[in-house]
Scaffold this motif. Structure first.
Motif, mmCIF file in Angstrom:
data_model
loop_
_atom_site.group_PDB
_atom_site.id
_atom_site.type_symbol
_atom_site.label_atom_id
_atom_site.label_comp_id
_atom_site.label_asym_id
_atom_site.label_seq_id
_atom_site.Cartn_x
_atom_site.Cartn_y
_atom_site.Cartn_z
ATOM 1 N N MET A 162 0.851 -1.201 0.000
ATOM 2 C CA MET A 162 0.000 0.000 0.000
ATOM 3 C C MET A 162 0.883 1.245 0.000
ATOM 4 O O MET A 162 1.873 1.298 0.718
ATOM 5 C CB MET A 162 -0.870 -0.015 1.265
ATOM 6 C CG MET A 162 -1.980 1.003 1.245
ATOM 7 S SD MET A 162 -2.822 1.078 2.825
ATOM 8 C CE MET A 162 -4.174 -0.040 2.535
ATOM 9 N N GLY A 163 0.500 2.264 -0.790
ATOM 10 C CA GLY A 163 1.327 3.475 -0.871
ATOM 11 C C GLY A 163 1.039 4.421 0.280
ATOM 12 O O GLY A 163 0.422 4.046 1.261
ATOM 13 N N LEU A 164 1.503 5.636 0.108
ATOM 14 C CA LEU A 164 1.271 6.631 1.156
ATOM 15 C C LEU A 164 -0.131 7.214 1.023
ATOM 16 O O LEU A 164 -0.615 7.432 -0.084
ATOM 17 C CB LEU A 164 2.304 7.753 1.028
ATOM 18 C CG LEU A 164 3.760 7.329 1.213
ATOM 19 C CD1 LEU A 164 4.675 8.541 1.073
ATOM 20 C CD2 LEU A 164 3.968 6.651 2.566
ATOM 21 N N ASP A 214 -5.780 12.341 7.103
ATOM 22 C CA ASP A 214 -7.236 12.421 7.349
ATOM 23 C C ASP A 214 -7.970 11.250 6.696
ATOM 24 O O ASP A 214 -8.928 10.720 7.242
ATOM 25 C CB ASP A 214 -7.823 13.780 6.930
ATOM 26 C CG ASP A 214 -7.540 14.166 5.498
ATOM 27 O OD1 ASP A 214 -6.824 13.422 4.800
ATOM 28 O OD2 ASP A 214 -8.025 15.229 5.071
ATOM 29 N N LYS A 215 -7.450 10.784 5.549
ATOM 30 C CA LYS A 215 -8.094 9.649 4.890
ATOM 31 C C LYS A 215 -7.912 8.380 5.737
ATOM 32 O O LYS A 215 -8.846 7.596 5.942
ATOM 33 C CB LYS A 215 -7.491 9.454 3.503
ATOM 34 C CG LYS A 215 -8.127 8.324 2.772
ATOM 35 C CD LYS A 215 -7.829 8.322 1.311
ATOM 36 C CE LYS A 215 -8.521 7.138 0.671
ATOM 37 N NZ LYS A 215 -7.699 6.468 -0.294
ATOM 38 N N LEU A 216 -6.693 8.209 6.245
ATOM 39 C CA LEU A 216 -6.412 7.005 7.046
ATOM 40 C C LEU A 216 -7.275 6.982 8.309
ATOM 41 O O LEU A 216 -7.892 5.955 8.629
ATOM 42 C CB LEU A 216 -4.924 6.961 7.424
ATOM 43 C CG LEU A 216 -3.970 6.662 6.276
ATOM 44 C CD1 LEU A 216 -2.527 6.901 6.695
ATOM 45 C CD2 LEU A 216 -4.141 5.225 5.804
ATOM 46 N N HIS A 275 1.223 9.167 5.036
ATOM 47 C CA HIS A 275 1.866 8.106 5.807
ATOM 48 C C HIS A 275 1.551 6.746 5.192
ATOM 49 O O HIS A 275 0.563 6.597 4.469
ATOM 50 C CB HIS A 275 1.366 8.129 7.254
ATOM 51 C CG HIS A 275 1.708 9.384 7.958
ATOM 52 N ND1 HIS A 275 2.970 9.644 8.424
ATOM 53 C CD2 HIS A 275 0.960 10.488 8.220
ATOM 54 C CE1 HIS A 275 2.986 10.849 8.966
ATOM 55 N NE2 HIS A 275 1.789 11.383 8.859
ATOM 56 N N ASP A 276 2.362 5.781 5.569
ATOM 57 C CA ASP A 276 2.174 4.415 5.096
ATOM 58 C C ASP A 276 1.285 3.673 6.108
ATOM 59 O O ASP A 276 1.683 3.474 7.268
ATOM 60 C CB ASP A 276 3.551 3.741 5.004
ATOM 61 C CG ASP A 276 3.448 2.331 4.446
ATOM 62 O OD1 ASP A 276 2.324 1.788 4.418
ATOM 63 O OD2 ASP A 276 4.489 1.793 4.051
ATOM 64 N N ALA A 277 0.086 3.275 5.651
ATOM 65 C CA ALA A 277 -0.883 2.633 6.563
ATOM 66 C C ALA A 277 -0.319 1.362 7.197
ATOM 67 O O ALA A 277 -0.740 0.962 8.285
ATOM 68 C CB ALA A 277 -2.159 2.308 5.805
ATOM 69 N N GLU A 278 0.615 0.728 6.518
ATOM 70 C CA GLU A 278 1.153 -0.547 7.028
ATOM 71 C C GLU A 278 2.032 -0.337 8.268
ATOM 72 O O GLU A 278 2.125 -1.215 9.115
ATOM 73 C CB GLU A 278 2.017 -1.239 5.954
ATOM 74 C CG GLU A 278 1.281 -1.596 4.687
ATOM 75 C CD GLU A 278 0.241 -2.679 4.914
ATOM 76 O OE1 GLU A 278 0.485 -3.560 5.749
ATOM 77 O OE2 GLU A 278 -0.820 -2.622 4.263
ATOM 78 N N THR A 279 2.672 0.824 8.335
ATOM 79 C CA THR A 279 3.690 0.985 9.388
ATOM 80 C C THR A 279 3.384 2.106 10.373
ATOM 81 O O THR A 279 3.936 2.117 11.472
ATOM 82 C CB THR A 279 5.070 1.270 8.754
ATOM 83 O OG1 THR A 279 4.916 2.404 7.883
ATOM 84 C CG2 THR A 279 5.587 0.084 7.958
ATOM 85 N N VAL A 280 2.508 3.043 9.971
ATOM 86 C CA VAL A 280 2.305 4.217 10.828
ATOM 87 C C VAL A 280 1.566 3.834 12.109
ATOM 88 O O VAL A 280 0.769 2.892 12.125
ATOM 89 C CB VAL A 280 1.520 5.315 10.058
ATOM 90 C CG1 VAL A 280 0.084 4.908 9.820
ATOM 91 C CG2 VAL A 280 1.594 6.648 10.789
ATOM 92 N N HIS A 281 1.850 4.586 13.175
ATOM 93 C CA HIS A 281 1.167 4.338 14.440
ATOM 94 C C HIS A 281 0.551 5.648 14.908
ATOM 95 O O HIS A 281 1.260 6.605 15.213
ATOM 96 C CB HIS A 281 2.174 3.813 15.469
ATOM 97 C CG HIS A 281 1.545 3.518 16.781
ATOM 98 N ND1 HIS A 281 0.708 2.448 16.979
ATOM 99 C CD2 HIS A 281 1.583 4.182 17.952
ATOM 100 C CE1 HIS A 281 0.281 2.460 18.224
ATOM 101 N NE2 HIS A 281 0.788 3.503 18.841
#
Ligand code: URA
Length: 241
Positions: A1-3, A7-9, A44-50
């Motif tokens: 998954m890209g960045l 607000d979308k995440l 941000h990268d949804a896979e890694t962001v906290h």
């Protein structure tokens, strides 16, 4: 998954609108990997962001899982011109996500209702082959007896030909009115009411307590809901396997 935009995440969780997220960012309530977010538009990268909001970690899940304590008088449908539905009990952000109830409860039945947009999990949980037990508390008119328990355990065939899988009936009290726990692994239309009516003990009250490992949270009054915890959602996925 890209960045993807912050607000979308965060909006994808269904918990906040974009404008609420902008405001939370402005107020410094959103932390990204431990730092205060500068803008709702940062990527941000949804896979890694906290993320945390108000110091609470935010789970970014593709799917939403809600536990609702369904009150009597509300329909388990997603749309109904004739009355209030369980979706009407949720905030608009959730309603827009296409959530649906996993299995239906009758209008007058209370208790645990799982709402999700995860169609695959819903399918698994409802399949009788998966043996996901649903436990209900019931109060009936008349004295429940061990014969009623034996009939449930044997698998009843109702007057209209409906063949029911073996089911559990555990008597809690027996008198002019009786209380019991009923365990089903399927969910045919009005099933418990029809099974108990066939035994001459009409249902006066019915409440679902659990579905597989998921138990109705005692802290939720009728009409209230909350997201499942990570552990609860993981438990349900196990049930469906
Ligand atoms: N069985 C019923 O009869 N009604 C429900 O709502 C659920 C199970």
């Amino acid at each position: 998954m890209g960045l993807e935009r912050l607000d979308k995440l965060l909006a994808s969780t269904g918990r906040w609108s974009r404008s609420e997220i902008k405001r939370m960012v402005r107020e410094g309530r959103v932390l990204v990997d431990g730092r205060i977010a500068a803008s709702a538009e940062e990527k941000h990268d949804a896979e890694t962001v906290h993320f945390t909001v108000d110091e609470e970690p935010v789970r970014l899940s593709r799917f939403v899982y809600l536990m609702l304590h369904k009150p009597a008088g509300v329909l388990s449908a997603t749309e109904d011109g004739r009355g209030q539905t369980v979706l009407d009990l949720l905030p608009p952000e959730y309603r827009k996500r296409g959530l649906f109830p996993v299995g239906r409860l009758d209008k007058d039945t209370e208790g645990l209702l799982l709402l999700t947009d995860d169609g695959a999990l819903a399918h698994e949980l409802l399949s009788p082959k998966k043996h996901v037990d649903k436990v209900y508390y019931t109060r009936v008119a008349g004295k429940l007896t061990p014969d009623d328990c034996a009939a449930f355990a044997a698998g009843m065939t109702l007057g209209d030909g409906l063949a029911c899988l073996p089911a559990g009936l555990k008597i809690l009290s027996t008198d002019a009115e009786s209380e019991a726990l009923v365990t089903l692994r399927e969910g045919k239309f009005h099933q418990i009411k029809r099974m108990l009516a066939a035994r001459g003990k009409p249902v006066l009250y019915l409440k679902r307590l659990s579905m597989g490992t998921l138990r109705l949270d005692d802290a939720l009054p009728p009409g209230a809901w909350r997201e499942l915890t990570e552990a609860e959602a993981a438990g349900l996925r196990e049930n469906g396997n």
